[in-house]
Design a protein around this motif. Sequence first.
Motif, PDB file in Angstrom:
ATOM      1  N   GLY A   1      15.141  14.095   2.013  1.00  0.00           N
ATOM      2  CA  GLY A   1      15.319  15.493   1.702  1.00  0.00           C
ATOM      3  C   GLY A   1      15.021  15.901   0.281  1.00  0.00           C
ATOM      4  N   GLY A   2      14.417  14.999  -0.509  1.00  0.00           N
ATOM      5  CA  GLY A   2      14.091  15.331  -1.887  1.00  0.00           C
ATOM      6  C   GLY A   2      12.597  15.318  -2.140  1.00  0.00           C
ATOM      7  N   ARG A   3      12.202  14.830  -3.316  1.00  0.00           N
ATOM      8  CA  ARG A   3      10.796  14.787  -3.713  1.00  0.00           C
ATOM      9  C   ARG A   3      10.092  13.507  -3.293  1.00  0.00           C
ATOM     10  NH1 ARG A   3       9.507  18.192  -8.433  1.00  0.00           N
ATOM     11  NH2 ARG A   3       7.820  16.712  -8.819  1.00  0.00           N
ATOM     12  N   VAL A   4      10.853  12.506  -2.858  1.00  0.00           N
ATOM     13  CA  VAL A   4      10.284  11.177  -2.620  1.00  0.00           C
ATOM     14  C   VAL A   4       9.825  11.025  -1.179  1.00  0.00           C
ATOM     15  CG1 VAL A   4      10.652   8.696  -2.766  1.00  0.00           C
ATOM     16  CG2 VAL A   4      11.816  10.219  -4.371  1.00  0.00           C
ATOM     17  N   GLY A   5       8.577  10.616  -1.008  1.00  0.00           N
ATOM     18  CA  GLY A   5       8.039  10.281   0.297  1.00  0.00           C
ATOM     19  C   GLY A   5       7.252   8.998   0.223  1.00  0.00           C
ATOM     20  N   GLY A   6       6.364   8.794   1.197  1.00  0.00           N
ATOM     21  CA  GLY A   6       5.631   7.540   1.255  1.00  0.00           C
ATOM     22  C   GLY A   6       4.286   7.556   0.569  1.00  0.00           C
ATOM     23  N   GLY A   7       3.679   8.730   0.372  1.00  0.00           N
ATOM     24  CA  GLY A   7       2.384   8.785  -0.274  1.00  0.00           C
ATOM     25  C   GLY A   7       1.326   7.962   0.455  1.00  0.00           C
ATOM     26  N   MET A   8       0.375   7.451  -0.312  1.00  0.00           N
ATOM     27  CA  MET A   8      -0.698   6.634   0.243  1.00  0.00           C
ATOM     28  C   MET A   8      -0.450   5.142   0.103  1.00  0.00           C
ATOM     29  SD  MET A   8      -3.022   8.551   1.632  1.00  0.00           S
ATOM     30  CE  MET A   8      -4.454   7.486   1.726  1.00  0.00           C
ATOM     31  N   GLN A   9       0.450   4.761  -0.795  1.00  0.00           N
ATOM     32  CA  GLN A   9       0.727   3.335  -1.007  1.00  0.00           C
ATOM     33  C   GLN A   9       2.191   3.121  -1.350  1.00  0.00           C
ATOM     34  OE1 GLN A   9      -2.496   2.753  -3.995  1.00  0.00           O
ATOM     35  NE2 GLN A   9      -3.192   1.064  -2.689  1.00  0.00           N
ATOM     36  N   VAL A  10       2.778   2.090  -0.749  1.00  0.00           N
ATOM     37  CA  VAL A  10       4.127   1.638  -1.075  1.00  0.00           C
ATOM     38  C   VAL A  10       4.015   0.174  -1.481  1.00  0.00           C
ATOM     39  CG1 VAL A  10       6.462   1.246  -0.240  1.00  0.00           C
ATOM     40  CG2 VAL A  10       5.167   3.221   0.590  1.00  0.00           C
ATOM     41  N   ARG A  11       4.452  -0.146  -2.687  1.00  0.00           N
ATOM     42  CA  ARG A  11       4.371  -1.523  -3.193  1.00  0.00           C
ATOM     43  C   ARG A  11       5.769  -2.152  -3.236  1.00  0.00           C
ATOM     44  NH1 ARG A  11      -0.998  -3.018  -3.032  1.00  0.00           N
ATOM     45  NH2 ARG A  11      -2.313  -1.436  -4.036  1.00  0.00           N
ATOM     46  N   VAL A  12       5.867  -3.378  -2.756  1.00  0.00           N
ATOM     47  CA  VAL A  12       7.130  -4.121  -2.797  1.00  0.00           C
ATOM     48  C   VAL A  12       6.922  -5.342  -3.681  1.00  0.00           C
ATOM     49  CG1 VAL A  12       8.900  -5.295  -1.450  1.00  0.00           C
ATOM     50  CG2 VAL A  12       7.719  -3.309  -0.485  1.00  0.00           C
ATOM     51  N   VAL A  13       7.481  -5.286  -4.883  1.00  0.00           N
ATOM     52  CA  VAL A  13       7.261  -6.293  -5.919  1.00  0.00           C
ATOM     53  C   VAL A  13       8.541  -6.432  -6.735  1.00  0.00           C
ATOM     54  CG1 VAL A  13       5.819  -6.977  -7.890  1.00  0.00           C
ATOM     55  CG2 VAL A  13       4.828  -5.567  -6.086  1.00  0.00           C
ATOM     56  N   ASP A  14       8.815  -7.611  -7.257  1.00  0.00           N
ATOM     57  CA  ASP A  14       9.949  -7.802  -8.153  1.00  0.00           C
ATOM     58  C   ASP A  14       9.549  -7.296  -9.542  1.00  0.00           C
ATOM     59  OD1 ASP A  14      12.226  -8.550  -9.494  1.00  0.00           O
ATOM     60  OD2 ASP A  14      11.951 -10.708  -9.224  1.00  0.00           O
ATOM     61  N   ILE A  15       9.642  -5.999  -9.743  1.00  0.00           N
ATOM     62  CA  ILE A  15       9.130  -5.374 -10.962  1.00  0.00           C
ATOM     63  C   ILE A  15       9.891  -5.829 -12.194  1.00  0.00           C
ATOM     64  CG2 ILE A  15       8.860  -3.151 -12.149  1.00  0.00           C
ATOM     65  CD1 ILE A  15       8.177  -1.906  -9.459  1.00  0.00           C
ATOM     66  N   ASP A  16      11.213  -5.914 -12.110  1.00  0.00           N
ATOM     67  CA  ASP A  16      12.004  -6.317 -13.270  1.00  0.00           C
ATOM     68  C   ASP A  16      12.217  -7.821 -13.338  1.00  0.00           C
ATOM     69  OD1 ASP A  16      13.639  -6.512 -11.100  1.00  0.00           O
ATOM     70  OD2 ASP A  16      15.206  -5.172 -11.856  1.00  0.00           O
ATOM     71  N   ARG A  17      11.644  -8.555 -12.383  1.00  0.00           N
ATOM     72  CA  ARG A  17      11.655 -10.027 -12.366  1.00  0.00           C
ATOM     73  C   ARG A  17      13.069 -10.595 -12.468  1.00  0.00           C
ATOM     74  NH1 ARG A  17       6.031 -11.340 -15.766  1.00  0.00           N
ATOM     75  NH2 ARG A  17       4.673 -10.976 -13.970  1.00  0.00           N
ATOM     76  N   ASP A  18      13.968 -10.008 -11.678  1.00  0.00           N
ATOM     77  CA  ASP A  18      15.345 -10.497 -11.659  1.00  0.00           C
ATOM     78  C   ASP A  18      15.647 -11.286 -10.390  1.00  0.00           C
ATOM     79  OD1 ASP A  18      15.353  -8.475  -9.806  1.00  0.00           O
ATOM     80  OD2 ASP A  18      17.179  -7.509 -10.542  1.00  0.00           O
ATOM     81  N   GLY A  19      14.625 -11.546  -9.556  1.00  0.00           N
ATOM     82  CA  GLY A  19      14.826 -12.393  -8.392  1.00  0.00           C
ATOM     83  C   GLY A  19      14.955 -11.664  -7.079  1.00  0.00           C
ATOM     84  N   ASP A  20      14.861 -10.318  -7.074  1.00  0.00           N
ATOM     85  CA  ASP A  20      14.871  -9.580  -5.814  1.00  0.00           C
ATOM     86  C   ASP A  20      13.716  -8.581  -5.812  1.00  0.00           C
ATOM     87  OD1 ASP A  20      15.834  -7.532  -7.486  1.00  0.00           O
ATOM     88  OD2 ASP A  20      17.905  -7.948  -6.948  1.00  0.00           O
ATOM     89  N   LEU A  21      13.353  -8.112  -4.633  1.00  0.00           N
ATOM     90  CA  LEU A  21      12.180  -7.267  -4.481  1.00  0.00           C
ATOM     91  C   LEU A  21      12.518  -5.790  -4.676  1.00  0.00           C
ATOM     92  CD1 LEU A  21      10.406  -8.963  -1.433  1.00  0.00           C
ATOM     93  CD2 LEU A  21       9.750  -9.071  -3.849  1.00  0.00           C
ATOM     94  N   ASP A  22      11.757  -5.127  -5.521  1.00  0.00           N
ATOM     95  CA  ASP A  22      11.890  -3.704  -5.773  1.00  0.00           C
ATOM     96  C   ASP A  22      10.800  -2.954  -5.009  1.00  0.00           C
ATOM     97  OD1 ASP A  22      13.907  -4.263  -7.849  1.00  0.00           O
ATOM     98  OD2 ASP A  22      12.190  -5.016  -8.996  1.00  0.00           O
ATOM     99  N   ILE A  23      10.856  -1.630  -5.071  1.00  0.00           N
ATOM    100  CA  ILE A  23       9.886  -0.795  -4.376  1.00  0.00           C
ATOM    101  C   ILE A  23       9.309   0.217  -5.355  1.00  0.00           C
ATOM    102  CG2 ILE A  23       9.552   0.916  -2.537  1.00  0.00           C
ATOM    103  CD1 ILE A  23      11.937  -0.431  -1.091  1.00  0.00           C
ATOM    104  N   ALA A  24       7.983   0.306  -5.414  1.00  0.00           N
ATOM    105  CA  ALA A  24       7.292   1.334  -6.192  1.00  0.00           C
ATOM    106  C   ALA A  24       6.546   2.221  -5.215  1.00  0.00           C
ATOM    107  CB  ALA A  24       6.336   0.718  -7.201  1.00  0.00           C
ATOM    108  N   VAL A  25       6.681   3.526  -5.398  1.00  0.00           N
ATOM    109  CA  VAL A  25       6.060   4.452  -4.454  1.00  0.00           C
ATOM    110  C   VAL A  25       5.632   5.714  -5.197  1.00  0.00           C
ATOM    111  CG1 VAL A  25       8.272   5.503  -3.828  1.00  0.00           C
ATOM    112  CG2 VAL A  25       6.343   5.628  -2.231  1.00  0.00           C
ATOM    113  N   ALA A  26       4.478   6.253  -4.782  1.00  0.00           N
ATOM    114  CA  ALA A  26       3.966   7.476  -5.394  1.00  0.00           C
ATOM    115  C   ALA A  26       3.652   8.489  -4.311  1.00  0.00           C
ATOM    116  CB  ALA A  26       2.707   7.176  -6.211  1.00  0.00           C
ATOM    117  N   GLY A  27       3.747   9.758  -4.667  1.00  0.00           N
ATOM    118  CA  GLY A  27       3.409  10.832  -3.751  1.00  0.00           C
ATOM    119  C   GLY A  27       3.166  12.108  -4.528  1.00  0.00           C
ATOM    120  N   LYS A  28       2.958  13.185  -3.811  1.00  0.00           N
ATOM    121  CA  LYS A  28       2.740  14.461  -4.492  1.00  0.00           C
ATOM    122  C   LYS A  28       3.995  14.926  -5.229  1.00  0.00           C
ATOM    123  CE  LYS A  28      -0.968  16.209  -1.499  1.00  0.00           C
ATOM    124  NZ  LYS A  28      -1.098  15.155  -0.475  1.00  0.00           N
ATOM    125  N   GLY A  29       5.133  14.312  -4.935  1.00  0.00           N
ATOM    126  CA  GLY A  29       6.377  14.639  -5.624  1.00  0.00           C
ATOM    127  C   GLY A  29       6.696  13.719  -6.775  1.00  0.00           C
ATOM    128  N   GLY A  30       5.786  12.793  -7.130  1.00  0.00           N
ATOM    129  CA  GLY A  30       6.031  11.942  -8.281  1.00  0.00           C
ATOM    130  C   GLY A  30       5.905  10.465  -7.995  1.00  0.00           C
TER     131      GLY A  30
END
Length: 454
Positions: A415-444
């Motif tokens: 119900g906010g600005r976040v959607g799926g866009g064209m790509q969803v990346r699942v990567v341990d961005i902060d390298r703390d041992g668990d998987l994070d999610i990066a996502v882009a769309g027309k809402g940011g």
Amino acid sequence: MGVQGMSSWKAIEAPETEENAGASGPTELKRARLFRTDAFGERPHRMRSRFLSAGAACLPLFLLLIYPCLCADAQGLTKKTPGSRQNPSGAAVTRDFMDDIPFAKHVIDLGVAETCAVGDVNGDGKLDVISGGNWYEGLGFQKNRFRRLGYENNNLDDFSVHVLDVNGDGRLDVISSTWFSRKISWFENPGKSGGMWKEHLIDSGSPVEFSFLVDLDNDGKAQELLPQFGGKQSQLVWYGLENGSYVKHIVSDAGFGHGIGAGDVNGDGRNDILTPTGWWEAPPDPRKGQWTYHKEFEEFKFTRLGFMHVLDINGDGKNDVLTSYAHERGLFWLERTADGKWTKHIIDESWSQPHAVTIADLNNDGQMEVVTGKRYHAHNGKDLGGNEPLGLYWYDYTRNDKGELVWMRHILEYGGRVGGGMQVRVVDIDRDGDLDIAVAGKGGLYWFENLSKH
């Protein structure tokens, strides 16, 4: 940046009957029924601080009676199903599939961009995020402009981005696919000199709906570029990286519609190419041999699919296919049955436009989960459900006591600005041992930080 509250949904598929289990054609299961459950997504230390501020006099009673319950809830341990979960291989795992994962939402950029990739662009050991015309320096996410893109019909002309050292100089470059300018290019990382990156053309002439880096030469590295061209004159092709440049390989002079994928469909150890109408069996040498077409999906009459993932979902030793209707409603999988045919199973069709679908082992249980979300106004709201609320979700599955697959939808954002866009990346961005999610769309552009290790 605070942790976002979450709730989750349980989706149960209708069982397959004895009559349809051996049917010669596709058998579509009944629509999934969704039931809401609870989940906690708040940092434990923030929850504890609210109670400790009430006064030191209550501390002994608090620690004795309340604190253990709060810790249990904050770790997502409420409302478990009885017993331990079994993954398809039969090995017990410690995490219950009804357990949620706590995520914290971080805003990287509120500007329009529907693509994202993750990699160490500047070589400082931290993972950066690439989206649209910018790359964002790791964790602080300082914006750096590296190219300029067109904007047309309410879309930024950037439909896929990938990071790879194309020219072998030790620096990650950016591969990009566009629709309106009808080209695939790679942008050369200039290193410490910075500034705008030099564009190198890979191919042009056809609009590109999306593209993927996949392993088509079966060397264990996802370096081959697989695009899905739009337009009536499209071809089915892939590009192999050879001596610092991409070389085009034609599988078919005809295109097969919206949707594409790669994976070992027949279990021969070679990755094949999937389309909405069928799959192309890879020869021993994908660069020189003839690809064989199996038109096994034509009876489904699929329209506008997303990426077609290949994996064994039900643990029967045969690879299945998981995909989505990119511009309609429906996340679903195709079961490869004992007679070699395919049966369609709906996972969720309660929301529309799941254009980008990613699979990853989010909860470290040895089984792939699904991460996807609703794309905003792909065609300016003209798609089915185009004006309905955005959402970002992940899906988990197990078997019930009857042996039937049970799916659960976990809500990351709704119900906010976040959607799926064209790509969803699942990567341990902060390298703390668990998987994070990066996502882009027309809402940011957003980073959902996995707090499981906190």
